[in-house]
Motif scaffolding. Structure first.
Motif, mmCIF file in Angstrom:
data_model
loop_
_atom_site.group_PDB
_atom_site.id
_atom_site.type_symbol
_atom_site.label_atom_id
_atom_site.label_comp_id
_atom_site.label_asym_id
_atom_site.label_seq_id
_atom_site.Cartn_x
_atom_site.Cartn_y
_atom_site.Cartn_z
ATOM 1 N N GLU A 28 1.012 -1.032 -0.041
ATOM 2 C CA GLU A 28 -0.004 0.007 0.002
ATOM 3 C C GLU A 28 0.718 1.203 -0.120
ATOM 4 O O GLU A 28 1.850 1.272 0.738
ATOM 5 C CB GLU A 28 -0.864 0.028 1.324
ATOM 6 C CG GLU A 28 -2.085 0.806 1.132
ATOM 7 C CD GLU A 28 -2.848 0.880 2.254
ATOM 8 O OE1 GLU A 28 -3.018 1.573 3.204
ATOM 9 O OE2 GLU A 28 -3.895 -0.104 2.187
ATOM 10 N N LEU A 30 0.724 5.898 -0.908
ATOM 11 C CA LEU A 30 -0.105 7.049 -1.075
ATOM 12 C C LEU A 30 0.757 7.803 -2.301
ATOM 13 O O LEU A 30 1.779 7.993 -2.328
ATOM 14 C CB LEU A 30 0.102 7.925 0.080
ATOM 15 C CG LEU A 30 -0.704 9.377 -0.126
ATOM 16 C CD1 LEU A 30 -2.050 9.185 -0.246
ATOM 17 C CD2 LEU A 30 -0.231 10.426 1.088
ATOM 18 N N LYS A 56 -2.689 -0.860 -5.579
ATOM 19 C CA LYS A 56 -2.898 -0.718 -4.019
ATOM 20 C C LYS A 56 -2.547 0.856 -3.632
ATOM 21 O O LYS A 56 -2.756 1.005 -2.426
ATOM 22 C CB LYS A 56 -1.954 -1.702 -3.207
ATOM 23 C CG LYS A 56 -1.886 -2.952 -3.407
ATOM 24 C CD LYS A 56 -1.624 -3.912 -2.388
ATOM 25 C CE LYS A 56 -2.139 -5.449 -2.406
ATOM 26 N NZ LYS A 56 -1.568 -5.957 -1.471
ATOM 27 N N LYS A 58 -3.433 4.524 -3.083
ATOM 28 C CA LYS A 58 -4.256 5.570 -2.622
ATOM 29 C C LYS A 58 -3.982 6.852 -3.381
ATOM 30 O O LYS A 58 -2.920 7.488 -3.050
ATOM 31 C CB LYS A 58 -4.651 5.680 -0.973
ATOM 32 C CG LYS A 58 -4.855 4.436 -0.293
ATOM 33 C CD LYS A 58 -6.198 3.829 -0.904
ATOM 34 C CE LYS A 58 -6.450 2.603 -0.101
ATOM 35 N NZ LYS A 58 -7.081 1.335 -0.984
ATOM 36 N N PHE A 90 -4.319 3.106 4.804
ATOM 37 C CA PHE A 90 -5.351 4.185 4.502
ATOM 38 C C PHE A 90 -6.630 3.717 4.267
ATOM 39 O O PHE A 90 -6.952 2.522 3.680
ATOM 40 C CB PHE A 90 -4.924 5.028 2.914
ATOM 41 C CG PHE A 90 -3.451 5.349 3.121
ATOM 42 C CD1 PHE A 90 -3.254 6.560 3.695
ATOM 43 C CD2 PHE A 90 -2.583 4.625 2.744
ATOM 44 C CE1 PHE A 90 -2.127 7.272 3.808
ATOM 45 C CE2 PHE A 90 -1.134 5.288 2.522
ATOM 46 C CZ PHE A 90 -1.064 6.450 3.390
ATOM 47 N N SER A 91 -7.582 4.417 4.909
ATOM 48 C CA SER A 91 -9.030 3.746 4.748
ATOM 49 C C SER A 91 -9.998 4.300 3.918
ATOM 50 O O SER A 91 -10.791 3.674 3.292
ATOM 51 C CB SER A 91 -9.612 3.891 6.427
ATOM 52 O OG SER A 91 -9.997 5.370 6.495
ATOM 53 N N LYS A 92 -9.839 5.513 3.427
ATOM 54 C CA LYS A 92 -10.698 6.085 2.469
ATOM 55 C C LYS A 92 -10.232 7.222 1.784
ATOM 56 O O LYS A 92 -9.293 7.716 2.173
ATOM 57 C CB LYS A 92 -12.284 6.350 3.054
ATOM 58 C CG LYS A 92 -12.267 7.517 4.094
ATOM 59 C CD LYS A 92 -13.442 7.523 4.518
ATOM 60 C CE LYS A 92 -13.755 8.344 5.650
ATOM 61 N NZ LYS A 92 -15.067 8.611 6.197
ATOM 62 N N LEU A 93 -10.838 7.423 0.474
ATOM 63 C CA LEU A 93 -10.281 8.196 -0.301
ATOM 64 C C LEU A 93 -11.504 9.046 -1.186
ATOM 65 O O LEU A 93 -12.386 8.483 -1.754
ATOM 66 C CB LEU A 93 -9.199 7.857 -1.271
ATOM 67 C CG LEU A 93 -8.599 8.954 -2.252
ATOM 68 C CD1 LEU A 93 -7.969 9.789 -1.556
ATOM 69 C CD2 LEU A 93 -8.023 8.181 -3.450
ATOM 70 N N LYS A 106 -13.649 6.226 -3.237
ATOM 71 C CA LYS A 106 -13.624 4.722 -3.180
ATOM 72 C C LYS A 106 -13.543 4.633 -1.636
ATOM 73 O O LYS A 106 -12.470 5.331 -0.800
ATOM 74 C CB LYS A 106 -12.034 4.291 -3.759
ATOM 75 C CG LYS A 106 -12.004 2.868 -3.432
ATOM 76 C CD LYS A 106 -10.480 2.351 -4.059
ATOM 77 C CE LYS A 106 -10.511 0.907 -3.691
ATOM 78 N NZ LYS A 106 -9.159 0.460 -4.230
ATOM 79 N N TYR A 107 -14.224 3.549 -1.102
ATOM 80 C CA TYR A 107 -14.278 3.500 0.408
ATOM 81 C C TYR A 107 -13.604 2.057 0.489
ATOM 82 O O TYR A 107 -14.100 1.056 -0.252
ATOM 83 C CB TYR A 107 -15.438 3.474 0.862
ATOM 84 C CG TYR A 107 -16.132 4.936 0.896
ATOM 85 C CD1 TYR A 107 -15.726 5.762 2.140
ATOM 86 C CD2 TYR A 107 -16.656 5.529 -0.027
ATOM 87 C CE1 TYR A 107 -16.228 7.017 2.056
ATOM 88 C CE2 TYR A 107 -17.238 6.688 0.001
ATOM 89 C CZ TYR A 107 -16.951 7.654 0.838
ATOM 90 O OH TYR A 107 -17.455 8.847 0.932
ATOM 91 N N LYS A 108 -12.807 1.719 1.591
ATOM 92 C CA LYS A 108 -12.259 0.635 1.894
ATOM 93 C C LYS A 108 -13.126 -0.373 2.649
ATOM 94 O O LYS A 108 -13.924 0.225 3.566
ATOM 95 C CB LYS A 108 -10.689 0.540 2.408
ATOM 96 C CG LYS A 108 -9.906 -0.666 2.556
ATOM 97 C CD LYS A 108 -8.652 -0.183 2.861
ATOM 98 C CE LYS A 108 -7.688 -1.370 3.023
ATOM 99 N NZ LYS A 108 -6.237 -1.198 3.492
#
Length: 108
Positions: A28, A30, A56, A58, A90-93, A106-108
């Motif tokens: 993962e 960023l 992967k 974000k 990271f959980s959401k973007l 996008k939500y994880k």
């Protein structure tokens, strides 16, 4: 933390710079996209292209009148910064561009 900074030229150049870096594509990360050159649809297309290479990732993006790279200002370039953290998830973007276009959510 590992960091890769580059002015985006094309997909092949991006892949080559990525392969020569310490970034681990399977983990993962960023990705921050700063653009002084892309219209909203082109920014979305670039984001999708980069997600094909780094699924992967974000992505955070923003536009402006210029980007600064290695102490120089560019008025017609796209700067990409990739950051890979050892223990961060990271959980959401949510991705917005100028004029309130919602391009990617996008939500994880």
């Amino acid at each position: 933390m590992q960091t890769l900074k580059l002015l985006y030229k094309n997909k092949e150049n991006f892949i080559q710079l990525l392969e020569n870096s310490s970034i681990q594509p399977e983990q993962e990360l960023l990705m921050i996209i700063y653009s002084a050159a892309l219209l909203p649809q082109a920014a979305l297309d670039l984001s999708r292209e980069l997600l094909e290479i780094l699924p992967k990732a974000k992505i955070i993006g923003s536009s402006g009148s210029g980007v600064i790279f290695e102490r120089k200002q560019y008025d017609d370039e796209t700067l990409i910064i990739i950051r890979q953290f050892e223990n961060t998830k990271f959980s959401k973007l949510i991705f917005f561009l100028k004029y309130n276009y919602m391009l990617f959510n996008k939500y994880k």
